[in-house]
Write a protein that holds these residues in place. Structure first.
Motif, PDB file in Angstrom:
ATOM      1  N   ASP A 193      -3.656   3.644   5.600  1.00  0.00           N
ATOM      2  CA  ASP A 193      -3.492   2.312   6.187  1.00  0.00           C
ATOM      3  C   ASP A 193      -4.617   1.967   7.160  1.00  0.00           C
TER       4      ASP A 193
ATOM      5  N   ARG B 131       1.414   9.828  -5.169  1.00  0.00           N
ATOM      6  CA  ARG B 131       1.879  11.132  -4.684  1.00  0.00           C
ATOM      7  C   ARG B 131       2.919  11.728  -5.626  1.00  0.00           C
ATOM      8  N   GLU B 132       3.774  10.896  -6.166  1.00  0.00           N
ATOM      9  CA  GLU B 132       4.843  11.391  -7.015  1.00  0.00           C
ATOM     10  C   GLU B 132       4.394  11.670  -8.442  1.00  0.00           C
ATOM     11  N   TYR B 133       3.489  10.864  -8.951  1.00  0.00           N
ATOM     12  CA  TYR B 133       3.201  10.910 -10.377  1.00  0.00           C
ATOM     13  C   TYR B 133       1.825  11.427 -10.741  1.00  0.00           C
TER      14      TYR B 133
ATOM     15  N   LYS C 241       0.824  -1.206   0.000  1.00  0.00           N
ATOM     16  CA  LYS C 241       0.000   0.000   0.000  1.00  0.00           C
ATOM     17  C   LYS C 241       0.854   1.252   0.000  1.00  0.00           C
ATOM     18  N   LYS C 242       1.953   1.213   0.759  1.00  0.00           N
ATOM     19  CA  LYS C 242       2.823   2.380   0.826  1.00  0.00           C
ATOM     20  C   LYS C 242       3.429   2.686  -0.540  1.00  0.00           C
ATOM     21  N   HIS C 243       3.778   1.657  -1.284  1.00  0.00           N
ATOM     22  CA  HIS C 243       4.349   1.857  -2.616  1.00  0.00           C
ATOM     23  C   HIS C 243       3.328   2.448  -3.572  1.00  0.00           C
TER      24      HIS C 243
ATOM     25  N   ARG D 110       0.662   4.280  -2.715  1.00  0.00           N
ATOM     26  CA  ARG D 110       0.430   5.670  -2.318  1.00  0.00           C
ATOM     27  C   ARG D 110       1.581   6.557  -2.767  1.00  0.00           C
ATOM     28  N   GLN D 111       2.797   6.075  -2.604  1.00  0.00           N
ATOM     29  CA  GLN D 111       3.969   6.856  -3.008  1.00  0.00           C
ATOM     30  C   GLN D 111       3.934   7.130  -4.507  1.00  0.00           C
ATOM     31  N   PHE D 112       3.566   6.129  -5.292  1.00  0.00           N
ATOM     32  CA  PHE D 112       3.464   6.295  -6.741  1.00  0.00           C
ATOM     33  C   PHE D 112       2.477   7.408  -7.074  1.00  0.00           C
TER      34      PHE D 112
END
Length: 50
Positions: free
Chosen positions: A30, A10-12, A2-4, A6-8
């Protein structure tokens, strides 16, 4: 994982471009949400009525 995801996003992606259901899912983070509970679906329903 899930963190990956969300990070994707947020960045893209710009959160303002998210669909209503994507905004709700990303806001959940989470935390555990019961998506069958009508209280959690209310913001999505309200946005669809606009």
């Amino acid at each position: 994982m899930k963190k990956h995801i969300r990070q994707f996003f947020r960045e893209y992606n710009n959160p303002k471009d998210y669909e209503v259901w994507e905004q709700a899912m990303m806001a959940a983070g989470d935390d555990k949400y019961d998506w069958t509970d009508h209280n959690y679906l209310e913001p999505i329903r309200a946005a669809l009525k606009e």
